[in-house]
Motif scaffolding. Structure first.
Motif, PDB file in Angstrom:
ATOM      1  N   GLU A  78       0.831  -1.212   0.000  1.00  0.00           N
ATOM      2  CA  GLU A  78       0.000   0.000   0.000  1.00  0.00           C
ATOM      3  C   GLU A  78       0.864   1.259   0.000  1.00  0.00           C
ATOM      4  OE1 GLU A  78      -4.038  -1.349   2.332  1.00  0.00           O
ATOM      5  OE2 GLU A  78      -2.198  -1.117   3.515  1.00  0.00           O
ATOM      6  N   LEU A  79       1.954   1.242   0.740  1.00  0.00           N
ATOM      7  CA  LEU A  79       2.829   2.405   0.774  1.00  0.00           C
ATOM      8  C   LEU A  79       3.512   2.630  -0.570  1.00  0.00           C
ATOM      9  CD1 LEU A  79       4.247   1.841   4.349  1.00  0.00           C
ATOM     10  CD2 LEU A  79       2.826   3.769   3.605  1.00  0.00           C
ATOM     11  N   ILE A  80       3.973   1.554  -1.195  1.00  0.00           N
ATOM     12  CA  ILE A  80       4.572   1.660  -2.536  1.00  0.00           C
ATOM     13  C   ILE A  80       3.551   2.197  -3.525  1.00  0.00           C
ATOM     14  CG2 ILE A  80       5.496   0.297  -4.469  1.00  0.00           C
ATOM     15  CD1 ILE A  80       6.848  -1.477  -2.249  1.00  0.00           C
ATOM     16  N   GLU A  81       2.334   1.703  -3.452  1.00  0.00           N
ATOM     17  CA  GLU A  81       1.275   2.177  -4.364  1.00  0.00           C
ATOM     18  C   GLU A  81       0.941   3.636  -4.104  1.00  0.00           C
ATOM     19  OE1 GLU A  81      -1.260   2.056  -7.549  1.00  0.00           O
ATOM     20  OE2 GLU A  81       0.248   0.580  -6.944  1.00  0.00           O
ATOM     21  N   ALA A  82       0.893   4.037  -2.838  1.00  0.00           N
ATOM     22  CA  ALA A  82       0.599   5.436  -2.505  1.00  0.00           C
ATOM     23  C   ALA A  82       1.687   6.356  -3.060  1.00  0.00           C
ATOM     24  CB  ALA A  82       0.477   5.606  -0.990  1.00  0.00           C
ATOM     25  N   THR A  84       3.693   5.728  -5.573  1.00  0.00           N
ATOM     26  CA  THR A  84       3.547   5.711  -7.033  1.00  0.00           C
ATOM     27  C   THR A  84       2.460   6.682  -7.465  1.00  0.00           C
ATOM     28  OG1 THR A  84       4.292   3.408  -7.127  1.00  0.00           O
ATOM     29  CG2 THR A  84       3.046   4.243  -9.027  1.00  0.00           C
ATOM     30  N   HIS A  85       1.346   6.648  -6.793  1.00  0.00           N
ATOM     31  CA  HIS A  85       0.217   7.542  -7.108  1.00  0.00           C
ATOM     32  C   HIS A  85       0.610   9.010  -6.901  1.00  0.00           C
ATOM     33  CE1 HIS A  85      -4.063   8.355  -7.684  1.00  0.00           C
ATOM     34  NE2 HIS A  85      -3.964   9.217  -6.684  1.00  0.00           N
ATOM     35  N   ALA A  90       2.590  15.002  -7.569  1.00  0.00           N
ATOM     36  CA  ALA A  90       3.533  15.880  -6.874  1.00  0.00           C
ATOM     37  C   ALA A  90       4.803  16.137  -7.671  1.00  0.00           C
ATOM     38  CB  ALA A  90       3.901  15.283  -5.518  1.00  0.00           C
ATOM     39  N   GLY A  91       5.081  15.275  -8.633  1.00  0.00           N
ATOM     40  CA  GLY A  91       6.273  15.449  -9.444  1.00  0.00           C
ATOM     41  C   GLY A  91       7.208  14.259  -9.350  1.00  0.00           C
ATOM     42  N   ALA A  97      12.410  10.238  -5.098  1.00  0.00           N
ATOM     43  CA  ALA A  97      13.143  10.374  -3.836  1.00  0.00           C
ATOM     44  C   ALA A  97      12.417   9.627  -2.722  1.00  0.00           C
ATOM     45  CB  ALA A  97      13.315  11.846  -3.474  1.00  0.00           C
ATOM     46  N   ALA A  98      11.104   9.768  -2.666  1.00  0.00           N
ATOM     47  CA  ALA A  98      10.322   9.068  -1.640  1.00  0.00           C
ATOM     48  C   ALA A  98      10.410   7.558  -1.824  1.00  0.00           C
ATOM     49  CB  ALA A  98       8.859   9.524  -1.696  1.00  0.00           C
ATOM     50  N   MET A  99      10.359   7.094  -3.065  1.00  0.00           N
ATOM     51  CA  MET A  99      10.446   5.656  -3.314  1.00  0.00           C
ATOM     52  C   MET A  99      11.828   5.137  -2.945  1.00  0.00           C
ATOM     53  SD  MET A  99       8.311   3.303  -4.165  1.00  0.00           S
ATOM     54  CE  MET A  99       7.061   3.883  -5.313  1.00  0.00           C
TER      55      MET A  99
END
Length: 110
Positions: A78-82, A84-85, A90-91, A97-99
Motif C-alpha cells: 500500500e505504501l509503494i502504491e501510494a 507511485t500515485h 507531486a512530481g 526520492a520518496a520511493m
C-alpha cells in the motif's frame, strides 16, 4: 476507532535537552492530542502523513513515518502504491526520492 495503538512521540527523547519547547509540542500536541483523536484511525493518519511528506519532498522525516505506518497496519504494498500515485501529482523527482527512502527501508528490514 477506539481500538488502535496509542501514538507516542519521540520529541523529548530526540530534543528534550536541546529544544525543550519543540520536544513538548511534538509529544504533547502533535502526538498525544492530534494523532490520538478518534476521528481518524492511526492507520489513516499514517497514510496521510506519508503522502504529505512524499508530496512535499520531505524525505528527512519519511523513513520514520513509513516505519510508523507499518506499525499502524499499512502494508508495504500500500505504501509503494501510494508513493507511485503521489509521483504523478507531486512530481517525478519527489516521488522517486520518496520511493528511494521506501526501498532502502523495506529492503534493509527484510
Amino acid at each position: 476507532m477506539t481500538d488502535q495503538p496509542k501514538q507516542i512521540g519521540g520529541g523529548r527523547k530526540m530534543f528534550g535537552d536541546f529544544a525543550p519547547k519543540l520536544a513538548a509540542l511534538t509529544d504533547d500536541v502533535l502526538f498525544e492530542d492530534v494523532w490520538n483523536r478518534p476521528e481518524l484511525s492511526a492507520r489513516d493518519r499514517s497514510l496521510i502523513t506519508v503522502a504529505v511528506l512524499a508530496a512535499g519532498g520531505n524525505t528527512e522525516q519519511l523513513a520514520f513515518h513509513l516505519g510508523r505506518a507499518l506499525e499502524n497496519g499499512v502494508t508495504q504494498e500500500e505504501l509503494i502504491e501510494a508513493i507511485t500515485h503521489i509521483t504523478l501529482y507531486a512530481g517525478w523527482p519527489k516521488g522517486m526520492a520518496a520511493m528511494g527512502v521506501a526501498k532502502q527501508l523495506f529492503t534493509d528490514n527484510n
